[in-house]
Design a protein around this motif. Structure first.
Motif, short mmCIF file in Angstrom:
data_model
loop_
_atom_site.label_atom_id
_atom_site.label_comp_id
_atom_site.label_asym_id
_atom_site.label_seq_id
_atom_site.Cartn_x
_atom_site.Cartn_y
_atom_site.Cartn_z
N UNK A 194 0.86 -1.17 0.00
CA UNK A 194 0.00 0.00 0.00
C UNK A 194 0.90 1.23 0.00
N UNK A 195 0.69 2.11 -0.97
CA UNK A 195 1.63 3.22 -1.12
C UNK A 195 0.90 4.49 -1.59
N UNK A 196 1.35 5.61 -1.09
CA UNK A 196 1.04 6.92 -1.65
C UNK A 196 2.40 7.58 -1.90
N UNK A 197 2.70 7.81 -3.14
CA UNK A 197 4.02 8.32 -3.51
C UNK A 197 3.85 9.61 -4.31
N UNK A 198 4.62 10.66 -4.03
CA UNK A 198 5.84 10.65 -3.20
C UNK A 198 5.65 11.09 -1.75
N UNK A 199 4.41 11.37 -1.30
CA UNK A 199 4.29 11.91 0.06
C UNK A 199 4.50 10.87 1.15
N UNK A 200 4.34 9.56 0.81
CA UNK A 200 4.61 8.47 1.75
C UNK A 200 3.85 8.59 3.06
N UNK A 201 2.61 9.07 2.98
CA UNK A 201 1.77 9.05 4.18
C UNK A 201 1.39 7.62 4.55
N UNK A 202 1.53 6.72 3.59
CA UNK A 202 1.46 5.29 3.90
C UNK A 202 2.43 4.57 2.99
N UNK A 203 3.16 3.62 3.57
CA UNK A 203 4.13 2.79 2.84
C UNK A 203 4.17 1.48 3.62
N UNK A 204 3.27 0.57 3.29
CA UNK A 204 2.95 -0.52 4.20
C UNK A 204 2.62 -1.79 3.43
N UNK A 205 2.76 -2.94 4.10
CA UNK A 205 2.46 -4.23 3.49
C UNK A 205 1.37 -4.94 4.28
N UNK A 206 0.45 -5.57 3.56
CA UNK A 206 -0.60 -6.42 4.12
C UNK A 206 -0.58 -7.76 3.40
N UNK A 207 -1.13 -8.77 4.04
CA UNK A 207 -1.39 -10.04 3.38
C UNK A 207 -2.90 -10.24 3.31
N UNK A 244 -9.32 1.79 -0.96
CA UNK A 244 -9.29 2.64 0.22
C UNK A 244 -8.94 1.79 1.43
N UNK A 245 -8.21 2.43 2.35
CA UNK A 245 -7.79 1.78 3.59
C UNK A 245 -8.30 2.64 4.74
N UNK A 246 -9.00 2.05 5.71
CA UNK A 246 -9.65 2.86 6.74
C UNK A 246 -8.66 3.49 7.72
N UNK A 247 -9.14 4.46 8.45
CA UNK A 247 -8.34 5.12 9.48
C UNK A 247 -7.96 4.12 10.56
N UNK A 248 -6.75 4.26 11.07
CA UNK A 248 -6.29 3.40 12.16
C UNK A 248 -5.23 4.15 12.96
N UNK A 249 -4.43 3.44 13.73
CA UNK A 249 -3.47 4.08 14.61
C UNK A 249 -2.30 4.73 13.89
N UNK A 250 -2.13 4.45 12.60
CA UNK A 250 -0.97 5.00 11.89
C UNK A 250 -1.33 5.63 10.54
N UNK A 251 -2.61 5.58 10.14
CA UNK A 251 -3.01 6.13 8.84
C UNK A 251 -4.34 6.85 9.00
N UNK A 252 -4.45 8.02 8.39
CA UNK A 252 -5.65 8.83 8.54
C UNK A 252 -6.82 8.36 7.70
N UNK A 254 -8.25 6.67 3.75
CA UNK A 254 -8.45 7.23 2.42
C UNK A 254 -7.92 6.35 1.32
N UNK A 255 -7.82 6.93 0.13
CA UNK A 255 -7.38 6.19 -1.04
C UNK A 255 -5.91 5.83 -0.94
N UNK A 256 -5.58 4.64 -1.44
CA UNK A 256 -4.20 4.16 -1.53
C UNK A 256 -4.01 3.48 -2.88
N UNK A 257 -2.78 3.40 -3.31
CA UNK A 257 -2.44 2.60 -4.48
C UNK A 257 -1.91 1.26 -4.02
N UNK A 258 -2.23 0.21 -4.77
CA UNK A 258 -1.95 -1.16 -4.33
C UNK A 258 -1.30 -1.93 -5.47
N UNK A 259 -0.26 -2.69 -5.14
CA UNK A 259 0.26 -3.67 -6.08
C UNK A 259 0.82 -4.86 -5.32
#
Length: 267
Positions: A194-207, A244-252, A254-259
């Motif tokens: 999960x990424x938002x680039x280049x602001x990197x408000x999220x840069x995370x991995x899920x399974x 979209x990824x919901x608000x949680x303890x580390x992300x506000x 909103x929309x994310x890009x996924x690959x």
């Protein structure tokens, strides 16, 4: 010192690919006998946050460094990769006698040393004696798993990171959602970035391990290494072709890009 020409390197790489292909199959072409189950196939411990995040009544976010400093952080890619490796490369045998600490360390090293983009025959899985599943094993051997699954640097040098600098079109995200659904139909749990680039408000991995499709919305259920207690949702909407990824303890939220990552030698 021996230097190889580019041509010789290419030939060597092709021979290596053919040789390894005889012993294993690409994970993208493989189905598994059972689905990934959150309560048995995940770690009982979490990837700890370096920062504590909070937001006020206006929705403004702030962050402060956690005190005391946590000792197991920045390993979201390490942990998602590792649970996938245990799912496809290990076999837990609860009735077998338990072994000593050094033997368990060696078994963990074998599992996480196997390429997550390849699948070996069932009879070549690494046997983990004395435990019924990864969740129970990780409760008993937290320290060993933290020591052997890999350092935080592996999250920074994951081989698919090159993809994030290229644009994510709505067509790409539509195709990705379809590919993820097809993977889950084969009981193949994909790891996604999960990424938002280049602001990197999220840069995370899920399974991802399950999904529900109601027409416009596909609701994926995911293992989030930051939240070990329960699954989290990842939402795809066909009408906007967005994740979209919901608000949680580390992300506000909103929309994310996924690959998807760990599905080939290049990703």
């Amino acid at each position: 010192m021996l230097f190889l020409s580019l041509r010789n390197c290419f030939v060597l790489a092709m021979l290596l690919a053919l040789w390894t292909g005889c012993a294993s199959r690409p994970v993208s072409d493989t189905g598994f006998a059972r689905p990934f189950q959150f309560e048995r196939d995940t770690f009982a411990f979490a990837n700890e946050l370096v920062w504590e995040y909070s937001h006020d009544e206006n929705g403004d976010w702030s962050a402060s460094r956690r005190e005391p400093e946590p000792d197991y952080t920045l390993r979201c890619f390490v942990m998602t990769r590792s649970v996938r490796q245990f799912f496809q490369h290990a076999r837990f045998v609860p009735d077998a006698p338990r072994v000593d600490r050094d033997t368990y360390r060696s078994l963990i090293q074998q599992v996480v040393g196997m390429d997550p983009a390849r699948v070996w025959p069932e009879d070549e899985r690494v046997i983990i004696p004395g435990y019924g599943n990864l969740r129970d094993f990780s409760r008993a051997h937290v320290d060993l798993l933290k020591e052997e699954c890999g350092g935080a640097w592996r999250s920074y040098v994951q081989r698919g990171h090159w993809r994030l600098v290229f644009p994510f079109s709505r067509r790409h995200q539509e195709d990705m959602a379809g590919s993820l659904v097809e993977a889950l139909k084969l009981n193949r749990p994909p790891v996604v970035h999960l990424i938002l680039f280049p602001n990197l408000s999220i840069n995370h991995a899920l399974l991802l391990f399950a999904c529900e499709d109601d027409g416009d919305v596909i609701r994926f259920s995911a293992y989030d290494p930051n939240q070990a207690g329960e699954p989290v949702p990842l939402i795809y909407r066909r009408s906007t072709r967005t994740f979209t990824f919901p608000v949680n303890d580390y992300f506000r939220g909103g929309e994310v890009n996924v690959y998807e990552v760990y599905r080939s030698w290049i990703l």
